[in-house]
Design an enzyme around this catalytic site. Structure first.
Site, PDB file in Angstrom:
ATOM      1  N   GLU A 223       0.160 -25.274   1.180  1.00  7.79           N
ATOM      2  CA  GLU A 223       1.055 -26.258   1.670  1.00  7.79           C
ATOM      3  C   GLU A 223       0.704 -27.832   1.274  1.00  7.79           C
ATOM      4  OE1 GLU A 223       2.020 -26.851   5.614  1.00  7.79           O
ATOM      5  OE2 GLU A 223       4.115 -27.670   5.629  1.00  7.79           O
TER       6      GLU A 223
ATOM      7  N   ALA B  68       3.619 -34.627   8.344  1.00  7.11           N
ATOM      8  CA  ALA B  68       2.381 -34.650   8.971  1.00  7.11           C
ATOM      9  C   ALA B  68       1.082 -34.302   8.204  1.00  7.11           C
ATOM     10  CB  ALA B  68       2.094 -33.897  10.410  1.00  7.11           C
TER      11      ALA B  68
ATOM     12  N   HIS C 102       8.374 -30.695   1.460  1.00  6.68           N
ATOM     13  CA  HIS C 102       7.829 -32.071   1.406  1.00  6.68           C
ATOM     14  C   HIS C 102       8.317 -32.930   0.125  1.00  6.68           C
ATOM     15  CE1 HIS C 102       5.158 -31.619   4.987  1.00  6.68           C
ATOM     16  NE2 HIS C 102       4.942 -30.271   4.651  1.00  6.68           N
TER      17      HIS C 102
ATOM     18  N   HIS D 155       9.979 -24.989   5.486  1.00  7.10           N
ATOM     19  CA  HIS D 155      10.609 -25.701   6.763  1.00  7.10           C
ATOM     20  C   HIS D 155      11.868 -26.262   6.541  1.00  7.10           C
ATOM     21  CE1 HIS D 155       7.810 -28.751   5.965  1.00  7.10           C
ATOM     22  NE2 HIS D 155       6.925 -28.117   6.687  1.00  7.10           N
TER      23      HIS D 155
ATOM     24  N   ASN E 182      13.060 -29.923   7.571  1.00  9.62           N
ATOM     25  CA  ASN E 182      12.159 -30.596   8.087  1.00  9.62           C
ATOM     26  C   ASN E 182      11.472 -31.348   6.672  1.00  9.62           C
ATOM     27  OD1 ASN E 182      11.995 -28.401  10.557  1.00  9.62           O
ATOM     28  ND2 ASN E 182      12.247 -30.763  10.975  1.00  9.62           N
TER      29      ASN E 182
ATOM     30  N   ASP F 252      11.470 -23.321  16.834  1.00 10.18           N
ATOM     31  CA  ASP F 252      10.843 -23.904  18.101  1.00 10.18           C
ATOM     32  C   ASP F 252      11.816 -24.711  19.128  1.00 10.18           C
ATOM     33  OD1 ASP F 252      10.649 -26.299  16.622  1.00 10.18           O
ATOM     34  OD2 ASP F 252       8.629 -26.708  17.217  1.00 10.18           O
TER      35      ASP F 252
ATOM     36  N   HIS G 200      11.723 -28.616  16.108  1.00 16.28           N
ATOM     37  CA  HIS G 200      11.925 -29.000  14.626  1.00 16.28           C
ATOM     38  C   HIS G 200      13.481 -29.092  14.288  1.00 16.28           C
ATOM     39  CE1 HIS G 200       7.681 -28.457  14.698  1.00 16.28           C
ATOM     40  NE2 HIS G 200       7.760 -29.064  13.212  1.00 16.28           N
TER      41      HIS G 200
ATOM     42  N   ASP H 192       4.732 -22.276  11.566  1.00 15.64           N
ATOM     43  CA  ASP H 192       4.036 -23.705  11.322  1.00 15.64           C
ATOM     44  C   ASP H 192       3.072 -23.862  12.467  1.00 15.64           C
ATOM     45  OD1 ASP H 192       3.190 -26.063   9.830  1.00 15.64           O
ATOM     46  OD2 ASP H 192       5.085 -26.872  10.214  1.00 15.64           O
TER      47      ASP H 192
ATOM     48  N   GLY I 178       3.355 -29.713  12.843  1.00 20.71           N
ATOM     49  CA  GLY I 178       3.295 -28.540  13.120  1.00 20.71           C
ATOM     50  C   GLY I 178       3.793 -28.058  14.776  1.00 20.71           C
TER      51      GLY I 178
END
Ligand SMILES: [Zn+2]
Length: 377
Positions: free
Chosen positions: A127, A138, A190, A211, A214, A242, A245, A266, A301
């Protein structure tokens, strides 16, 4: 010796009420029984047998972080196995090359040898570091453009099955066809890229999105962003269910758009641990109220496990159980090109999770071997 598991078995051809036979070599020998209508799958008293969960985005658990190296990956794979994960990709953080070497070398050994009592580690999800320094989320500030030489060196230490990159970083778009030709799977993430850059990256050979929603440009109706590119064009994407997120409504929207949307955790070192301070790669993070955050509040995460991902998908998002089973296992296997995992069928590895009616893990089998599940005792 052949082992027999009994229950309601979720197979690619529907649910079978009967027996699953495991051959001595750890593969499924046969599935016998009668087919059941979907509405009778979750009835009292009958255990549910699902394909073991496959998680392509795992940073840690039980206080351990893949970036530590040493036996961290083994301990993380043990902890996730107790939650029904039977195969995973050890996932690295954006970091200097020496940190990546430290992390990857023992994972390579674990991939080759395997380990009893743990989820199968299929390889590495890198990643970063080839992400956008403006969309770190993050991730620490070691982002850089793709280096094929660096990647080949890392791949010799441990098989890099998947890498996340930002296509708008200079050089990265042109690198995608080279990477795919060299056998690497590329996922977009990202990223501050535009819709057009997302579409172009898919045309160049990128296969999915990291993800979804995000750390990527959001969908606006006159500027559809990376999220728009994913919803309009992607066959595969990760999502973190979860409920911190991504809003359940956003997951529902993605489910209507992306045929093979699949779940990842994650998960970080804080998974399965009390509230407190933990490491995520080179950074300090805090676990509180189920979330893991940097000091500035950025989500760092999760503490998700795949059994909870399944329950959230079924009980909160409203996904029907057989479809949910594909999204926590089958699609991830297909994404990696694995025909013998992610499905309960003769000839496949006997990677099985046994659940009660409330979808709580009772038993787990990795390649036919039983996993100790302390919370089910
Ligand atoms: Zn991650």
């Amino acid at each position: 010796m052949t082992r027999t598991l009994k229950g309601r078995i979720v197979t690619p051809a529907g649910v079978v009420d009967g027996s699953l036979l495991i051959a001595p070599d750890g593969r499924i020998a046969a599935i016998e029984g009668r087919h059941l209508p979907a509405e009778r799958v979750r009835e009292p008293g009958a255990p549910l047998l699902l394909p073991g969960f496959i998680d392509l985005h795992v940073h840690g658990a039980g206080g351990r972080d893949i970036m530590e190296g040493g036996d961290a990956a083994l301990q993380v794979a043990r902890r996730h196995a107790q939650h029904g994960t039977t195969a995973l990709l050890a996932t690295t953080m954006t970091a200097p090359i020496e940190d990546l070497r430290t992390s990857l070398a023992p994972v390579g050994e674990l991939c080759r040898s395997g380990a009893a009592g743990a989820a199968r580690v299929l390889g590495i999800h890198l990643e970063g570091p080839y992400i956008n320094a403006a969309k770190l989320g993050a991730q620490p500030p070691y982002a850089r453009p793709v280096s094929l030489d660096e990647l080949k060196e890392l791949h010799e230490l441990a098989p890099v099955r998947l890498l996340t990159l930002a296509p708008e970083v200079p050089g990265n778009m042109e690198a995608i066809p080279l990477l795919t030709a060299a056998g690497f799977r590329v996922q977009i993430g990202h990223t501050s890229g535009t819709y057009e850059q997302g579409v172009q990256a898919l045309e160049q050979g990128a296969l999915g999105f990291t993800h979804l929603f995000n750390a990527m440009t959001p969908l606006q109706h006159r500027m559809p962003g990376m999220v728009g590119a994913a919803l309009a064009h992607a066959q595969y994407a990760e999502v973190i269910p979860d409920l911190l997120h991504v809003h359940p409504g956003a997951i529902r929207a993605a489910l209507r758009s992306i045929p093979c949307l699949y779940c990842v955790t994650d998960s970080t070192a804080a998974t399965g641990m009390p509230d407190g301070e933990y490491r995520l790669g080179r950074q300090a993070v805090t676990k509180c109220l189920g979330g893991v955050r940097l000091a500035d509040g950025t989500l760092a995460g999760s503490t998700l496990t795949m059994d909870r991902a399944l329950r959230n998908l079924v009980d909160v998002v409203g996904v029907e159980l057989q479809d949910a089973a594909r999204r926590v296992s089958t699609f991830a296997a297909e994404f990696l090109g694995l025909a013998d995992r992610g499905r309960l069928a003769p000839g496949a590895w006997a990677d099985v999770v046994v659940l009660d009616r409330d979808l709580r893990v009772q038993e787990v089998f990795v390649e036919g071997g039983s996993i100790d599940v302390p919370h089910a005792r």
